[in-house]
Design a protein around this motif. Structure first.
Motif, short mmCIF file in Angstrom:
data_model
loop_
_atom_site.label_atom_id
_atom_site.label_comp_id
_atom_site.label_asym_id
_atom_site.label_seq_id
_atom_site.Cartn_x
_atom_site.Cartn_y
_atom_site.Cartn_z
N ASN A 91 0.76 4.42 -2.43
CA ASN A 91 0.63 5.78 -1.92
C ASN A 91 1.68 6.73 -2.50
O ASN A 91 1.37 7.86 -2.88
CB ASN A 91 0.73 5.77 -0.39
N SER B 279 -5.20 4.88 -0.28
CA SER B 279 -4.27 3.93 0.34
C SER B 279 -4.93 3.19 1.51
O SER B 279 -4.76 1.98 1.66
CB SER B 279 -3.02 4.67 0.83
N THR C 67 0.82 -1.20 0.00
CA THR C 67 0.00 0.00 0.00
C THR C 67 0.86 1.26 0.00
O THR C 67 0.50 2.26 -0.61
CB THR C 67 -0.93 0.01 1.22
#
Length: 490
Positions: A373, A396, A369
């Protein structure tokens, strides 16, 4: 009975935290008049860096202590050895690593000042604050294991309220500015630390158990890598904002986070009650899966109610409490609040991973993640500044909770209430799209009326689908009696 116990603990922890946050928020307008938006940007950047170091200092020991404290393989008589060993590791490691980082910073001080406008003395103070802060938090987490919300409140009060008082004294009376801001926090934490240690004295003994040390570190260290990944998509946006834009955009983004306080304190309150509660539930109740499923549905909707309220009335909150230079943060806040709502669901969606002790999966999920991001920040920030960073953060958190849920269902499946969860998700999407439009309008009586009607409609849906407990007002009343002591008097 079980639901009432969890809700009661959540209200007790949350209510205590709410009192502290209300006081802190009451002085927030003072800070907005004492500091410029750019200075708030400096506070945000320093907090980001100090937060990263704090993750390494913690070593995941608080998570490990919670996991093993009620474990069937940990005899009750051994709990003091477990807690004391964790405290020894945390204290020694925090001092050594913080000293190393401060020495290393001597070689990078000029670069940080020239590139990001961060004075070295403020950063060193923030890193020193980490030491008593980590030990104090360990004490608070131990009190959660004792199911002692009153003591939890007293220690939190000393840490937070004393910090505010010392900050204001040093800033306003002595004119120390940002230096007073950091010195005030440090003094308050040092004062509160002995009280925290005294509160958990029944679990403190002068010994170090190598067996528990190995168990604690082995279980906890993956949380460092998971935490760093979490830090990347939760905090690196401020650094990228400073690189792609300026400290004003960092300040607006930091202000939006500050106004998400109601969501963050509710997340914290639920987590304080949930972590020890669910481990004990797992150990003692064979019907725990169904209970967790019901809690998830109610919890998600409760977060959605708070989040949509914040989204709808973001502009009004900023106008009431801050100078005009801060008002552009309303758009950032409307987007960021959705992300904070989604982040709160990870306390349940990650449960299966924790119960099965597959903590390395936290690292995989958060780093995946985090990569997303960074890419989204790289694309969005040059186009939309702080708004772009908020969009990247929200996306995210959505990705993270989905990944957690996927792995948890693979490892330790829970019978999800898909219809109720889906209803909550639809409510969030509709309100967020609506808020983007209505918050661009002038604040007239009709605009305010539409917002209020929509918010009341959301509450009605909650009661209709039994996503808001019918006895919620009785639970709140019980909390007030507990805090004031009236219940004991009677």
């Amino acid at each position: 009975m079980i639901k009432d116990a969890l809700v009661k603990d959540t209200i007790l922890y949350g209510g205590s935290d709410f009192i502290l946050k209300v006081i802190a928020f009451a002085v927030f307008p003072i800070y907005t008049h004492l500091f410029s938006v750019a200075e708030y940007g400096i506070i945000g950047l320093i907090g980001t860096i100090a937060g990263l170091v704090g993750l390494v200092l913690n070593l995941g020991l608080t998570n490990a202590a919670q996991r093993f404290y009620f474990d069937p393989e940990t005899p009750e008589a051994d709990r003091p050895a477990l807690i004391s060993t964790g405290l020894w590791i945390l204290s020694v490691w925090s001092i050594m690593f913080s000293a190393f980082i401060c020495i290393a910073l001597l070689f990078f001080g000029e670069y940080l000042s020239a590139s990001y406008g961060i004075p070295l003395v403020f950063l060193v103070l923030a890193l020193m604050i980490n030491i008593p802060a980590q030990i104090g938090q360990y004490c608070l987490d131990t009190l959660r294991l004792h199911f002692a919300p009153a003591k939890f409140f007293i220690i939190s009060f000393l840490q937070n309220i004393a910090g505010i008082l010392f900050q204001l004294l040093l800033i306003v009376v002595f004119g120390l500015g940002l230096l007073g801001y950091y010195l005030g926090s440090f003094i308050a934490l040092i004062i509160a630390l002995p009280v925290g240690l005294l509160a958990i004295r029944k679990d403190l003994i002068p010994s170090f158990d190598s067996h528990y040390a190995k168990s604690l570190v082995s279980y906890g260290y993956p949380f460092i890598f998971a935490g760093i990944g979490y830090w990347v998509f939760g905090s690196i946006d401020r650094i990228m904002l400073a690189g792609f834009t300026d400290l004003t955009q960092v300040g607006l983004y930091s202000i939006a986070f500050t106004f998400c306080v109601i969501l963050t304190f509710v997340n914290s309150a639920f987590g304080n009650a949930w972590s020890p509660f669910v481990i004990k539930l797992y150990r003692e109740n064979t019907n725990y899966r169904q209970i967790v499923s019901q809690v998830f549905s109610v919890w998600f909707f409760g977060l959605a109610v708070l989040g949509t309220g914040l989204i709808l009335f973001a502009k009004e909150l900023l106008i009431i409490t801050t100078p005009i230079s801060y008002w552009p943060a309303a758009s950032v806040l409307s987007i960021l609040a959705i992300g904070i709502v989604l982040s709160g669901t990870t306390q349940v969606t990650a449960l299966g991973i924790s119960l099965e002790k597959k903590t390395y999966l936290f690292s995989y999920a958060t780093w995946s993640t985090a990569g997303l991001n960074i890419c989204l920040n790289y694309l969005f920030i040059p186009l939309w500044g702080a708004i772009g960073a908020a969009m990247a953060t929200t996306a995210s958190y959505a990705c993270l909770t989905v990944i957690y849920l996927y792995w948890s269902q693979k490892l330790h499946p829970i019978p999800l209430e898909v219809a109720r969860l889906g209803t909550t998700l639809v409510v969030i999407i509709i309100v967020s799209v609506f808020a983007v439009f209505i918050n661009t309008l002038d604040l007239t009586r009709w605009v305010e009326l539409v917002k209020i009607i929509l918010f009341i409609l959301i509450i009605f849906i909650g009661f209709r689908l039994k996503l808001i407990p019918n006895d919620i007002f009785d639970l709140i009343k019980s909390f007030i009696l507990e805090i004031t002591g009236l219940k004991r008097v009677k």
